[in-house]
Design an enzyme around this catalytic site. Sequence first.
Site, PDB file in Angstrom:
ATOM      1  N   TYR A  68      15.435  36.319  54.857  1.00  0.00           N
ATOM      2  CA  TYR A  68      14.578  36.835  53.786  1.00  0.00           C
ATOM      3  C   TYR A  68      13.512  37.777  54.346  1.00  0.00           C
ATOM      4  O   TYR A  68      13.247  38.839  53.807  1.00  0.00           O
ATOM      5  CB  TYR A  68      13.917  35.665  53.048  1.00  0.00           C
ATOM      6  CG  TYR A  68      13.281  36.091  51.742  1.00  0.00           C
ATOM      7  CD1 TYR A  68      13.978  35.971  50.549  1.00  0.00           C
ATOM      8  CD2 TYR A  68      12.000  36.624  51.714  1.00  0.00           C
ATOM      9  CE1 TYR A  68      13.405  36.383  49.344  1.00  0.00           C
ATOM     10  CE2 TYR A  68      11.427  37.038  50.522  1.00  0.00           C
ATOM     11  CZ  TYR A  68      12.131  36.913  49.338  1.00  0.00           C
ATOM     12  OH  TYR A  68      11.569  37.320  48.162  1.00  0.00           O
ATOM     13  N   PHE A 120      15.546  65.756  39.337  1.00  0.00           N
ATOM     14  CA  PHE A 120      16.782  65.137  38.852  1.00  0.00           C
ATOM     15  C   PHE A 120      16.457  64.398  37.555  1.00  0.00           C
ATOM     16  O   PHE A 120      15.300  64.075  37.302  1.00  0.00           O
ATOM     17  CB  PHE A 120      17.321  64.186  39.931  1.00  0.00           C
ATOM     18  CG  PHE A 120      18.587  63.499  39.516  1.00  0.00           C
ATOM     19  CD1 PHE A 120      19.740  64.222  39.287  1.00  0.00           C
ATOM     20  CD2 PHE A 120      18.637  62.123  39.337  1.00  0.00           C
ATOM     21  CE1 PHE A 120      20.911  63.596  38.881  1.00  0.00           C
ATOM     22  CE2 PHE A 120      19.800  61.483  38.949  1.00  0.00           C
ATOM     23  CZ  PHE A 120      20.941  62.220  38.717  1.00  0.00           C
ATOM     24  N   ASP A 121      17.463  64.104  36.732  1.00  0.00           N
ATOM     25  CA  ASP A 121      17.163  63.577  35.383  1.00  0.00           C
ATOM     26  C   ASP A 121      16.424  62.238  35.379  1.00  0.00           C
ATOM     27  O   ASP A 121      15.482  62.046  34.599  1.00  0.00           O
ATOM     28  CB  ASP A 121      18.408  63.537  34.481  1.00  0.00           C
ATOM     29  CG  ASP A 121      19.617  62.847  35.084  1.00  0.00           C
ATOM     30  OD1 ASP A 121      19.480  62.222  36.147  1.00  0.00           O
ATOM     31  OD2 ASP A 121      20.703  62.917  34.482  1.00  0.00           O
ATOM     32  N   ASP A 211      12.519  64.908  47.618  1.00  0.00           N
ATOM     33  CA  ASP A 211      13.602  64.071  47.100  1.00  0.00           C
ATOM     34  C   ASP A 211      14.787  64.369  48.011  1.00  0.00           C
ATOM     35  O   ASP A 211      15.399  65.427  47.931  1.00  0.00           O
ATOM     36  CB  ASP A 211      13.893  64.421  45.640  1.00  0.00           C
ATOM     37  CG  ASP A 211      15.075  63.622  45.091  1.00  0.00           C
ATOM     38  OD1 ASP A 211      15.855  63.087  45.902  1.00  0.00           O
ATOM     39  OD2 ASP A 211      15.224  63.549  43.859  1.00  0.00           O
ATOM     40  N   ALA A 213      17.836  63.043  48.732  1.00  0.00           N
ATOM     41  CA  ALA A 213      19.192  62.513  48.578  1.00  0.00           C
ATOM     42  C   ALA A 213      20.245  63.301  49.368  1.00  0.00           C
ATOM     43  O   ALA A 213      21.136  62.725  49.974  1.00  0.00           O
ATOM     44  CB  ALA A 213      19.560  62.467  47.093  1.00  0.00           C
ATOM     45  N   LYS A 254      23.881  58.947  48.762  1.00  0.00           N
ATOM     46  CA  LYS A 254      24.457  60.290  48.869  1.00  0.00           C
ATOM     47  C   LYS A 254      24.771  60.604  50.331  1.00  0.00           C
ATOM     48  O   LYS A 254      25.716  60.077  50.888  1.00  0.00           O
ATOM     49  CB  LYS A 254      23.510  61.322  48.252  1.00  0.00           C
ATOM     50  CG  LYS A 254      23.594  61.377  46.733  1.00  0.00           C
ATOM     51  CD  LYS A 254      22.702  60.388  46.077  1.00  0.00           C
ATOM     52  CE  LYS A 254      22.625  60.562  44.579  1.00  0.00           C
ATOM     53  NZ  LYS A 254      21.848  59.480  43.954  1.00  0.00           N
ATOM     54  N   HIS A 446      22.940  61.179  27.467  1.00  0.00           N
ATOM     55  CA  HIS A 446      24.334  61.467  27.864  1.00  0.00           C
ATOM     56  C   HIS A 446      25.032  60.257  28.469  1.00  0.00           C
ATOM     57  O   HIS A 446      26.246  60.180  28.479  1.00  0.00           O
ATOM     58  CB  HIS A 446      24.415  62.670  28.799  1.00  0.00           C
ATOM     59  CG  HIS A 446      23.689  62.515  30.097  1.00  0.00           C
ATOM     60  ND1 HIS A 446      22.336  62.267  30.174  1.00  0.00           N
ATOM     61  CD2 HIS A 446      24.121  62.579  31.377  1.00  0.00           C
ATOM     62  CE1 HIS A 446      21.983  62.207  31.431  1.00  0.00           C
ATOM     63  NE2 HIS A 446      23.039  62.379  32.194  1.00  0.00           N
TER      64      HIS A 446
HETATM   65  N1  F0G Z   1      17.410  62.265  43.236  1.00  0.00           N
HETATM   66  C1  F0G Z   1      18.508  63.035  43.176  1.00  0.00           C
HETATM   67  C2  F0G Z   1      18.455  64.453  43.603  1.00  0.00           C
HETATM   68  C3  F0G Z   1      19.700  62.463  42.706  1.00  0.00           C
HETATM   69  O1  F0G Z   1      20.780  63.236  42.640  1.00  0.00           O
HETATM   70  C4  F0G Z   1      19.719  61.113  42.324  1.00  0.00           C
HETATM   71  C5  F0G Z   1      20.931  60.494  41.827  1.00  0.00           C
HETATM   72  C6  F0G Z   1      18.551  60.366  42.427  1.00  0.00           C
HETATM   73  C7  F0G Z   1      17.405  60.984  42.893  1.00  0.00           C
HETATM   74  C8  F0G Z   1      18.482  58.914  42.049  1.00  0.00           C
HETATM   75  O2  F0G Z   1      19.112  58.145  43.009  1.00  0.00           O
HETATM   76  O3  F0G Z   1      21.086  57.142  41.849  1.00  0.00           O
HETATM   77  O4  F0G Z   1      20.190  56.170  43.962  1.00  0.00           O
HETATM   78  O5  F0G Z   1      18.930  55.935  41.865  1.00  0.00           O
HETATM   79  N2  F0G Z   1      21.943  61.163  41.517  1.00  0.00           N
HETATM   80  C9  F0G Z   1      23.247  60.649  41.122  1.00  0.00           C
HETATM   81  C10 F0G Z   1      24.110  61.787  40.716  1.00  0.00           C
HETATM   82  C11 F0G Z   1      23.237  59.517  40.197  1.00  0.00           C
HETATM   83  O6  F0G Z   1      25.191  61.524  40.160  1.00  0.00           O
HETATM   84  O7  F0G Z   1      23.790  62.936  40.981  1.00  0.00           O
HETATM   85  P1  F0G Z   1      19.866  56.765  42.660  1.00  0.00           P
END
Ligand code: F0G
Length: 454
Positions: A68, A120-121, A211, A213, A254, A446
Amino acid sequence: MAEPFRIKVVEPIRLISREERQRKIREAGYNVFGLVSDDVYIDLLTDSGTSAMSDNQWAGIILGDESYAGCRGFSHLEGAVRDVLGFNYVVPAHQGRAAERLLFQVVVKKGDVIPFNMPFDTTDACIRSLGGRPVNCVADIAYEPQAIDPFKGNIDLVKLRALITEVGAQRIPFIMLTITNNAGGGQPVAMSNLKAVKEVASEYNIPVFIDAARCAENAYFIQQREGGYQNKALAEIIREQFSYSDGCAFSCKKDPMANIGGLIGLNDEELYQKILPLLIAQEGFITYGGLAGRDLEAVARGLYEMTDDDLMANRIRQVEYLGERLDKAGIQIIKPVGGHAVFVDAAAFLPHIPQDYFPADTLAVELYVESGVRGVGLGALAFSIPDEETGEIIPPKMELLRLAIPRRVYTDRHMDVVAEGLKRVYERRNQVRGLRIMHAPPVLRHFLARLEPV
Ligand code: F0G
């Protein structure tokens, strides 16, 4: 050069008949998110959490220490974050959006404005839910799908300065750069832009977060396209990127090729300390953050693996391969091809379908029916937002079908099938009808919307 790996484990996939696909998509409310994966032949919905882990990552899974507090995996993660990204403090989280939320809860106040290239969305939604307002400051060329530019993810420094002057630095808790810019077509940000943004931010004492990813893909584009980086290793470029920031939020699903995992990297101890109580309350103890010990191992190993020059060159080559095949068929795509995905210009593909009838999502449905391939529509259904003053719904500037390619999963033959399927839809594009909403929630619609053909 062929793939710098060979295949040790395989997972069967199957193509169901066209009639079955028509039935399945109808049952899914004409929304590809409603499909079950057994009904999908080639899944390009996302490159997130869907990559193939290496034998080394799987070995880490077995070696995972499930204590833990103070598990070995966390020490390995700390080491990887220090070596690969250059940050001293790590906040583990179960995925990227959890990491972002932990960071944003501490730094975003109601009424704040956050300049981005483009969020990102889920990032956008998180900031709005905290009363902040993300603002796109990406260079205008990002909105011209056909315009060739090596770094279409760059922040426009004039827009950035104008925004800071307009709202005042005290209302800007940080600036954030998404590398690569997913919402804008997986386009990279130049090292010179990262550096320049940091310089502007420093003038006003505003921190810069990344960010991260797809930071390794971004570094690859810098290596290939920016003067002075051709002879530098990917690992060195990745680290330099973060040197122009104060921290990062990172979805490790990613570039690090883990199936789950996220983190915040920081050098500011005070900020780190502020996040810890939230981390414990929301994700888990500070050394596992909502992950199993084995996942921490997979992430730590993946962080090192993403710095492999040959692996990255091969990955980007495959994405380009799909892009070239579509381009040759006369299908308009965002150029240059992005890092993780090919983005098809659905507005150009289906010019007779108005944005109200969701051309991007329509194209995703048609591609699935045609060939069992699942992409995702990124257009008015995903990104329409109400105007702050008038409440009027403002659609996004682009309608895109994203074909995101998981890492180390599919072969070029799969890419051929994707291209052939889309070409067949292109040949009958005049007969394609749009979609309208039956049910949808007010935000992130979506993912959950149910639609029907017009
Ligand atoms: N930032 C970016 C640029 C992303 O593309 C994503 C996720 C996230 C943050 C959030 O990360 O999914 O680990 O919580 N993108 C995925 C996509 C879901 O399909 O592009 P997460």
